[in-house]
Design a protein around this motif. Sequence first.
Motif, PDB file in Angstrom:
ATOM      1  N   MET A  84      24.849  -9.319   9.639  1.00 44.79           N
ATOM      2  CA  MET A  84      24.647 -10.141   8.471  1.00 44.79           C
ATOM      3  C   MET A  84      23.374  -9.670   7.769  1.00 44.79           C
ATOM      4  O   MET A  84      22.367  -9.394   8.417  1.00 44.79           O
ATOM      5  N   LYS A  85      23.435  -9.613   6.420  1.00 45.44           N
ATOM      6  CA  LYS A  85      22.296  -9.155   5.630  1.00 45.44           C
ATOM      7  C   LYS A  85      22.021 -10.144   4.506  1.00 45.44           C
ATOM      8  O   LYS A  85      22.934 -10.528   3.768  1.00 45.44           O
ATOM      9  N   LEU A  86      20.758 -10.539   4.396  1.00 43.98           N
ATOM     10  CA  LEU A  86      20.307 -11.390   3.306  1.00 43.98           C
ATOM     11  C   LEU A  86      19.436 -10.547   2.390  1.00 43.98           C
ATOM     12  O   LEU A  86      18.476  -9.921   2.840  1.00 43.98           O
ATOM     13  N   TYR A  87      19.765 -10.540   1.106  1.00 44.21           N
ATOM     14  CA  TYR A  87      18.989  -9.813   0.111  1.00 44.21           C
ATOM     15  C   TYR A  87      18.175 -10.824  -0.686  1.00 44.21           C
ATOM     16  O   TYR A  87      18.697 -11.859  -1.109  1.00 44.21           O
ATOM     17  N   GLY A  88      16.905 -10.504  -0.904  1.00 49.66           N
ATOM     18  CA  GLY A  88      16.083 -11.428  -1.668  1.00 49.66           C
ATOM     19  C   GLY A  88      14.653 -10.962  -1.799  1.00 49.66           C
ATOM     20  O   GLY A  88      14.306  -9.850  -1.415  1.00 49.66           O
ATOM     21  N   SER A  89      13.837 -11.849  -2.342  1.00 49.97           N
ATOM     22  CA  SER A  89      12.409 -11.586  -2.479  1.00 49.97           C
ATOM     23  C   SER A  89      11.648 -12.627  -1.672  1.00 49.97           C
ATOM     24  O   SER A  89      12.142 -13.733  -1.440  1.00 49.97           O
ATOM     25  N   PHE A  90      10.445 -12.282  -1.285  1.00 51.76           N
ATOM     26  CA  PHE A  90       9.639 -13.203  -0.484  1.00 51.76           C
ATOM     27  C   PHE A  90       9.117 -14.377  -1.304  1.00 51.76           C
ATOM     28  O   PHE A  90       8.758 -15.404  -0.748  1.00 51.76           O
ATOM     29  N   THR A  91       9.049 -14.237  -2.622  1.00 52.69           N
ATOM     30  CA  THR A  91       8.500 -15.315  -3.447  1.00 52.69           C
ATOM     31  C   THR A  91       9.545 -16.287  -3.973  1.00 52.69           C
ATOM     32  O   THR A  91       9.200 -17.364  -4.434  1.00 52.69           O
ATOM     33  N   SER A  92      10.823 -15.949  -3.908  1.00 56.95           N
ATOM     34  CA  SER A  92      11.872 -16.826  -4.432  1.00 56.95           C
ATOM     35  C   SER A  92      11.999 -18.094  -3.587  1.00 56.95           C
ATOM     36  O   SER A  92      12.184 -18.016  -2.368  1.00 56.95           O
ATOM     37  N   PRO A  93      11.937 -19.272  -4.217  1.00 61.99           N
ATOM     38  CA  PRO A  93      12.131 -20.512  -3.458  1.00 61.99           C
ATOM     39  C   PRO A  93      13.562 -20.655  -2.938  1.00 61.99           C
ATOM     40  O   PRO A  93      13.781 -21.266  -1.889  1.00 61.99           O
ATOM     41  N   PHE A  94      14.519 -20.083  -3.637  1.00 59.82           N
ATOM     42  CA  PHE A  94      15.915 -20.120  -3.192  1.00 59.82           C
ATOM     43  C   PHE A  94      16.082 -19.280  -1.921  1.00 59.82           C
ATOM     44  O   PHE A  94      16.726 -19.702  -0.963  1.00 59.82           O
ATOM     45  N   VAL A  95      15.491 -18.092  -1.928  1.00 57.43           N
ATOM     46  CA  VAL A  95      15.539 -17.210  -0.757  1.00 57.43           C
ATOM     47  C   VAL A  95      14.788 -17.850   0.407  1.00 57.43           C
ATOM     48  O   VAL A  95      15.238 -17.801   1.557  1.00 57.43           O
ATOM     49  N   ARG A  96      13.653 -18.465   0.108  1.00 57.55           N
ATOM     50  CA  ARG A  96      12.871 -19.085   1.180  1.00 57.55           C
ATOM     51  C   ARG A  96      13.692 -20.144   1.899  1.00 57.55           C
ATOM     52  O   ARG A  96      13.681 -20.221   3.131  1.00 57.55           O
ATOM     53  N   HIS A  97      14.419 -20.955   1.158  1.00 54.89           N
ATOM     54  CA  HIS A  97      15.239 -21.981   1.788  1.00 54.89           C
ATOM     55  C   HIS A  97      16.277 -21.343   2.711  1.00 54.89           C
ATOM     56  O   HIS A  97      16.481 -21.803   3.840  1.00 54.89           O
ATOM     57  N   VAL A  98      16.914 -20.283   2.257  1.00 56.16           N
ATOM     58  CA  VAL A  98      17.892 -19.591   3.105  1.00 56.16           C
ATOM     59  C   VAL A  98      17.210 -19.041   4.354  1.00 56.16           C
ATOM     60  O   VAL A  98      17.742 -19.151   5.463  1.00 56.16           O
ATOM     61  N   ARG A  99      16.040 -18.453   4.193  1.00 59.40           N
ATOM     62  CA  ARG A  99      15.312 -17.910   5.351  1.00 59.40           C
ATOM     63  C   ARG A  99      14.965 -19.011   6.352  1.00 59.40           C
ATOM     64  O   ARG A  99      15.025 -18.799   7.568  1.00 59.40           O
ATOM     65  N   ILE A 100      14.609 -20.195   5.867  1.00 58.39           N
ATOM     66  CA  ILE A 100      14.334 -21.325   6.761  1.00 58.39           C
ATOM     67  C   ILE A 100      15.596 -21.689   7.541  1.00 58.39           C
ATOM     68  O   ILE A 100      15.551 -21.896   8.761  1.00 58.39           O
ATOM     69  N   THR A 135      25.707 -12.043 -10.251  1.00 55.86           N
ATOM     70  CA  THR A 135      24.828 -13.022 -10.885  1.00 55.86           C
ATOM     71  C   THR A 135      23.490 -12.413 -11.304  1.00 55.86           C
ATOM     72  O   THR A 135      22.722 -13.043 -12.008  1.00 55.86           O
ATOM     73  N   LYS A 136      23.221 -11.199 -10.814  1.00 51.48           N
ATOM     74  CA  LYS A 136      21.995 -10.462 -11.127  1.00 51.48           C
ATOM     75  C   LYS A 136      20.737 -11.236 -10.719  1.00 51.48           C
ATOM     76  O   LYS A 136      19.723 -11.233 -11.398  1.00 51.48           O
ATOM     77  N   ARG A 137      20.860 -11.922  -9.578  1.00 54.68           N
ATOM     78  CA  ARG A 137      19.723 -12.668  -9.047  1.00 54.68           C
ATOM     79  C   ARG A 137      19.820 -12.726  -7.527  1.00 54.68           C
ATOM     80  O   ARG A 137      20.836 -12.356  -6.942  1.00 54.68           O
ATOM     81  N   VAL A 138      18.774 -13.202  -6.906  1.00 55.37           N
ATOM     82  CA  VAL A 138      18.745 -13.384  -5.461  1.00 55.37           C
ATOM     83  C   VAL A 138      18.706 -14.879  -5.167  1.00 55.37           C
ATOM     84  O   VAL A 138      18.303 -15.663  -6.023  1.00 55.37           O
ATOM     85  N   PRO A 139      19.143 -15.225  -3.954  1.00 55.29           N
ATOM     86  CA  PRO A 139      19.613 -14.383  -2.863  1.00 55.29           C
ATOM     87  C   PRO A 139      21.099 -14.070  -2.982  1.00 55.29           C
ATOM     88  O   PRO A 139      21.824 -14.697  -3.739  1.00 55.29           O
ATOM     89  N   PHE A 140      21.509 -13.083  -2.178  1.00 55.03           N
ATOM     90  CA  PHE A 140      22.923 -12.875  -1.906  1.00 55.03           C
ATOM     91  C   PHE A 140      23.038 -12.418  -0.461  1.00 55.03           C
ATOM     92  O   PHE A 140      22.095 -11.906   0.124  1.00 55.03           O
ATOM     93  N   LEU A 141      24.189 -12.695   0.125  1.00 52.47           N
ATOM     94  CA  LEU A 141      24.387 -12.491   1.558  1.00 52.47           C
ATOM     95  C   LEU A 141      25.662 -11.711   1.793  1.00 52.47           C
ATOM     96  O   LEU A 141      26.682 -11.980   1.152  1.00 52.47           O
ATOM     97  N   GLU A 142      25.584 -10.751   2.706  1.00 53.38           N
ATOM     98  CA  GLU A 142      26.760 -10.013   3.181  1.00 53.38           C
ATOM     99  C   GLU A 142      26.922 -10.303   4.659  1.00 53.38           C
ATOM    100  O   GLU A 142      25.971 -10.171   5.428  1.00 53.38           O
ATOM    101  N   ASP A 143      28.113 -10.712   5.038  1.00 50.61           N
ATOM    102  CA  ASP A 143      28.437 -10.924   6.445  1.00 50.61           C
ATOM    103  C   ASP A 143      29.872 -10.440   6.645  1.00 50.61           C
ATOM    104  O   ASP A 143      30.825 -11.202   6.454  1.00 50.61           O
ATOM    105  N   GLY A 144      30.002  -9.161   6.972  1.00 53.72           N
ATOM    106  CA  GLY A 144      31.329  -8.572   7.065  1.00 53.72           C
ATOM    107  C   GLY A 144      32.012  -8.667   5.712  1.00 53.72           C
ATOM    108  O   GLY A 144      31.437  -8.285   4.700  1.00 53.72           O
TER     109      GLY A 144
END
Length: 186
Positions: A1-17, A42-51
């Motif tokens: 599984m791969k999560l794409y994002g930035s460390f500063t995005s609040p949306f990505v942070r929630h997923v990381r939590i 959507t040209k934004r983060v996050p996005f996730l690949e899992d198989g």
Amino acid sequence: MKLYGSFTSPFVRHVRIVILETGLDCEFIETDQAGSAVKSPTKRVPFLEDGPTFLTDSSSIIKYLREKTGQTFCKTAQELDEFCLVNTALDTTVNLFFIKRDGVDIQPIPYLQRQAARIESTVTELNQLQLPLAPPYTDAQLRLACYIGWCKLRKQVDFSQHTNLENFYSSIQSYPAFQTTQPPQN
């Protein structure tokens, strides 16, 4: 599984939590606007690949991760409404942040003034919520903490008159998953 994002995005942070809370094995791949424009419609983060699964919104990603481990995303309609209320403030604040960063003066534009008023009225409403001062936290509460943290990082909202939100944010600072996902303070 791969999560794409930035460390500063609040949306990505929630997923990381949520990844930390669920204990799922997931590779985090830092990407920027150019990278997300190539890989996500959507040209934004996050996005996730899992198989074969490819998800492009933090809400669907969180739901997917929770359900993958037998947990529930937003157990009640009230929790979902609180989650959506935070998202309204978050989306609007992020949009105004980027508009201002691009040099647009929002003062003479009535639509953008309504958006600024939307942020204040939503934050005032969020301040009325019953918020815990210790875990466990719901996804609505985690999203709220990520929003407040991003606003403080980007200096977008003054929470000094919203003591309930300030107290909640102060208490969640000691939550290990929230600490671990703290964005760089540059």
